[in-house]
Design a protein around this motif. Structure first.
Motif, PDB file in Angstrom:
ATOM      1  N   PRO A  64      23.414   0.299  54.249  1.00  0.00           N
ATOM      2  CA  PRO A  64      24.524   0.803  53.441  1.00  0.00           C
ATOM      3  C   PRO A  64      24.151   1.064  51.988  1.00  0.00           C
ATOM      4  N   TYR A  65      22.966   0.604  51.555  1.00  0.00           N
ATOM      5  CA  TYR A  65      22.573   0.804  50.163  1.00  0.00           C
ATOM      6  C   TYR A  65      21.785   2.095  49.956  1.00  0.00           C
ATOM      7  N   ILE A  66      21.628   2.867  51.014  1.00  0.00           N
ATOM      8  CA  ILE A  66      21.217   4.264  50.865  1.00  0.00           C
ATOM      9  C   ILE A  66      22.504   5.066  50.728  1.00  0.00           C
ATOM     10  N   MET A  67      22.667   5.754  49.617  1.00  0.00           N
ATOM     11  CA  MET A  67      23.878   6.555  49.408  1.00  0.00           C
ATOM     12  C   MET A  67      23.757   7.910  50.084  1.00  0.00           C
ATOM     13  N   SER A  68      22.587   8.535  49.916  1.00  0.00           N
ATOM     14  CA  SER A  68      22.454   9.918  50.368  1.00  0.00           C
ATOM     15  C   SER A  68      21.002  10.255  50.637  1.00  0.00           C
ATOM     16  N   TRP A  69      20.789  11.054  51.670  1.00  0.00           N
ATOM     17  CA  TRP A  69      19.504  11.721  51.869  1.00  0.00           C
ATOM     18  C   TRP A  69      19.581  13.065  51.145  1.00  0.00           C
ATOM     19  N   GLN A  70      18.585  13.346  50.350  1.00  0.00           N
ATOM     20  CA  GLN A  70      18.593  14.587  49.590  1.00  0.00           C
ATOM     21  C   GLN A  70      17.461  15.490  50.077  1.00  0.00           C
ATOM     22  N   ILE A  71      17.801  16.746  50.347  1.00  0.00           N
ATOM     23  CA  ILE A  71      16.841  17.679  50.931  1.00  0.00           C
ATOM     24  C   ILE A  71      15.615  17.855  50.045  1.00  0.00           C
ATOM     25  N   GLY A  72      15.822  17.950  48.748  1.00  0.00           N
ATOM     26  CA  GLY A  72      14.665  18.099  47.867  1.00  0.00           C
ATOM     27  C   GLY A  72      15.040  17.952  46.416  1.00  0.00           C
ATOM     28  N   ASN A  73      14.027  17.908  45.587  1.00  0.00           N
ATOM     29  CA  ASN A  73      14.237  17.935  44.151  1.00  0.00           C
ATOM     30  C   ASN A  73      14.193  19.389  43.697  1.00  0.00           C
ATOM     31  N   GLU A  74      15.344  19.878  43.282  1.00  0.00           N
ATOM     32  CA  GLU A  74      15.488  21.244  42.794  1.00  0.00           C
ATOM     33  C   GLU A  74      14.959  22.305  43.761  1.00  0.00           C
ATOM     34  N   PRO A  75      15.452  22.278  45.009  1.00  0.00           N
ATOM     35  CA  PRO A  75      15.040  23.303  45.972  1.00  0.00           C
ATOM     36  C   PRO A  75      15.465  24.686  45.488  1.00  0.00           C
ATOM     37  N   ARG A  76      14.573  25.638  45.588  1.00  0.00           N
ATOM     38  CA  ARG A  76      14.844  26.996  45.109  1.00  0.00           C
ATOM     39  C   ARG A  76      14.429  28.037  46.138  1.00  0.00           C
ATOM     40  N   ALA A  77      15.060  29.205  46.035  1.00  0.00           N
ATOM     41  CA  ALA A  77      14.663  30.358  46.844  1.00  0.00           C
ATOM     42  C   ALA A  77      13.445  31.037  46.234  1.00  0.00           C
ATOM     43  N   PHE A  78      13.358  31.029  44.914  1.00  0.00           N
ATOM     44  CA  PHE A  78      12.251  31.602  44.149  1.00  0.00           C
ATOM     45  C   PHE A  78      12.159  33.120  44.179  1.00  0.00           C
ATOM     46  N   ALA A  79      13.083  33.801  44.842  1.00  0.00           N
ATOM     47  CA  ALA A  79      13.099  35.265  44.841  1.00  0.00           C
ATOM     48  C   ALA A  79      14.426  35.725  45.439  1.00  0.00           C
ATOM     49  N   ASP A  80      14.930  36.849  44.961  1.00  0.00           N
ATOM     50  CA  ASP A  80      16.195  37.374  45.486  1.00  0.00           C
ATOM     51  C   ASP A  80      16.125  37.628  46.984  1.00  0.00           C
ATOM     52  N   GLU A  81      14.976  38.103  47.441  1.00  0.00           N
ATOM     53  CA  GLU A  81      14.848  38.417  48.866  1.00  0.00           C
ATOM     54  C   GLU A  81      14.792  37.153  49.729  1.00  0.00           C
ATOM     55  N   ASN A  82      14.677  36.002  49.090  1.00  0.00           N
ATOM     56  CA  ASN A  82      14.621  34.734  49.825  1.00  0.00           C
ATOM     57  C   ASN A  82      15.970  34.033  49.946  1.00  0.00           C
ATOM     58  N   LYS A  83      16.995  34.609  49.344  1.00  0.00           N
ATOM     59  CA  LYS A  83      18.282  33.906  49.318  1.00  0.00           C
ATOM     60  C   LYS A  83      18.793  33.573  50.716  1.00  0.00           C
ATOM     61  N   GLU A  84      18.727  34.524  51.610  1.00  0.00           N
ATOM     62  CA  GLU A  84      19.229  34.298  52.965  1.00  0.00           C
ATOM     63  C   GLU A  84      18.403  33.242  53.702  1.00  0.00           C
ATOM     64  N   PRO A  85      17.066  33.390  53.786  1.00  0.00           N
ATOM     65  CA  PRO A  85      16.301  32.343  54.476  1.00  0.00           C
ATOM     66  C   PRO A  85      16.402  30.980  53.800  1.00  0.00           C
TER      67      PRO A  85
END
Length: 429
Positions: A208-229
């Motif tokens: 119970p002392y784990i509050m949350s699993w976080q996908i990443g630190n500052e996950p980014r698409a890094f390009a407009d064409e990457n927004k969907e994936p």
């Protein structure tokens, strides 16, 4: 006999329901747009403590005496929420990368760091402190995107400090479209969430002392064409985590609009996902050029105004979707852009106080702001006075290896900053 059997099944069902309800209440979760814990709203002011699992190790980099001292001190000033790196990826000895690393090669782990993470969670639980654990990173200082791409056969990952930021950004923007790199991360998520803590004997999913699993630190698409994936990947990982762990929340680790190619609609999309429990934003006036090295005090008021605008833009999205909002990173350099623990923090103190006041005011107004984690806790570390950047054998502090040591760290000796934090914690409860 049939009546007795029916009564037994009804009683069993009731006991199961009661157990389930009690179990849910002991984990931080979301009800009606707010965090709840043991039947009461949960609000917090916490910090970033990325190196906690390394300190918890009995191997290289470990210092359990210091870890316990840091946790005791944080608890004494009201901090009960820590955002922590699970572990770094790849080889040691890479410039500007945290070490020792956890995942030495795909699926091959440094057990001393796993033991360190177990020990950290064990000690946090004893103090009733809650952990947000992030699993990946867009940036080079833990491996993350770039390391998974290198393992997947995309060539040697550029190091920004050596090869420059354009080369690094061009490389990591391949991640959201790389099924092979994402698969390696998928396997890692399975391994970490499936762990059992060697000290508490509890499965991570039952802690119970784990509050949350976080996908990443500052996950980014890094390009407009990457927004969907990118959006699809965030959704896939959130669903994967929920399939493995029914008890804990999932968060993205996003910076907000700034980390979504300046697209507030992309921020909204990834946080509206049914498997993402709450929303994250970060805020960095210096990194985002709202202030400069020589204008930290002169442009402070302007930075505050931009801070308020940025927060309110994201609060509107949180209100729309009835989800809590957490600002889990914000920082400001020491006065004069100095790094020494002896340097003053007047501008930082003013900025911290302003941010805390905005959060407290939103809570009083019944808004969705539920917490924050300032960046970052340097505590009792003593950075080297002979060099600026971290070198093997140096104390760990709030600034990762790629940043000037002491720049954004809050040390226990920063009495004025600690006083503001302590007072704000009391107001925010």
């Amino acid at each position: 006999m049939k009546y007795i059997l029916s009564l037994f099944l009804l009683l069993f069902s009731f006991i199961g329901y009661s157990s389930s309800a009690q179990n849910k209440s002991s984990f931080i979760h979301v009800e009606k747009g707010r965090f709840m814990l043991n039947g009461s709203p949960y609000y917090y002011i916490g910090t970033n403590f990325w190196y906690g699992a390394i300190l918890g190790s009995e191997g290289e980099g470990g210092n359990r005496a210091r870890l316990n001292k840091e946790l005791d001190y944080l608890k004494s000033i009201g901090i009960n929420n820590l955002r922590v790196l699970v572990g770094a990826d790849g080889e040691n000895g890479i410039r500007s990368k945290v070490e020792p690393t956890l995942q030495k090669s795909p699926g091959v782990y440094n057990d001393t760091i796993l033991a360190g993470l177990d020990y950290l969670l064990y000690q946090m639980g004893k103090r009733k402190m809650y952990a947000v654990l992030y699993l990946n990173n867009s940036w080079e200082w833990t491996g993350g995107y770039s390391q998974y791409l290198q393992w997947a056969g995309y060539g040697k990952a550029p190091v920004p400090a050596i090869d420059g930021w354009p080369a690094y950004m061009a490389f990591v923007k391949q991640f959201p479209k790389s099924d092979s790199a994402k698969k390696l991360f998928h396997n890692y998520v399975n391994d970490i969430i499936g762990r059992t803590n060697r000290y508490t004997k509890k499965k991570y999913v039952d802690d119970p002392y784990i509050m949350s699993w976080q996908i990443g630190n500052e996950p980014r698409a890094f390009a407009d064409e990457n927004k969907e994936p990118f959006a699809l990947w965030i959704a896939d990982v959130a669903a994967q985590i929920k399939s493995l762990d029914k008890n804990h929340m999932v968060s993205t680790g996003s910076e907000g609009k700034h980390g979504c190619e300046q697209d507030i609609n992309l921020f909204e999309r990834i946080h509206a996902d049914k498997n993402v429990d709450y929303m994250n934003i970060h805020l960095w006036p210096y990194n985002w050029s709202w202030v400069t090295k020589d204008s930290l005090s002169e442009k402070l008021q302007s930075a505050k105004e931009k801070t308020k605008k940025y927060i309110f833009e994201h609060l509107a999205i949180a209100k729309k979707h009835h989800k809590p909002l957490v600002m889990e990173e914000f920082g400001f350099p020491r006065d004069g852009f100095k790094f020494s623990k002896e340097s003053t923090t007047n501008s930082r103190d003013s900025f911290y106080k302003y941010v805390f006041e905005l959060i407290i005011a939103d809570k009083k107004a019944g808004g969705p702001f539920a917490g924050c984690n300032f960046w970052g806790w340097g505590g009792f570390a003593n950075p080297s006075k002979e060099h600026i950047y971290w070198q093997k054998g140096d104390d760990y502090c709030g600034d990762p290896a790629q940043e000037e040591q002491g720049l954004n760290s809050v040390f226990a000796s920063d009495k004025s900053t600690v006083k503001i934090i302590k007072e704000s914690v009391l107001k925010f409860k």
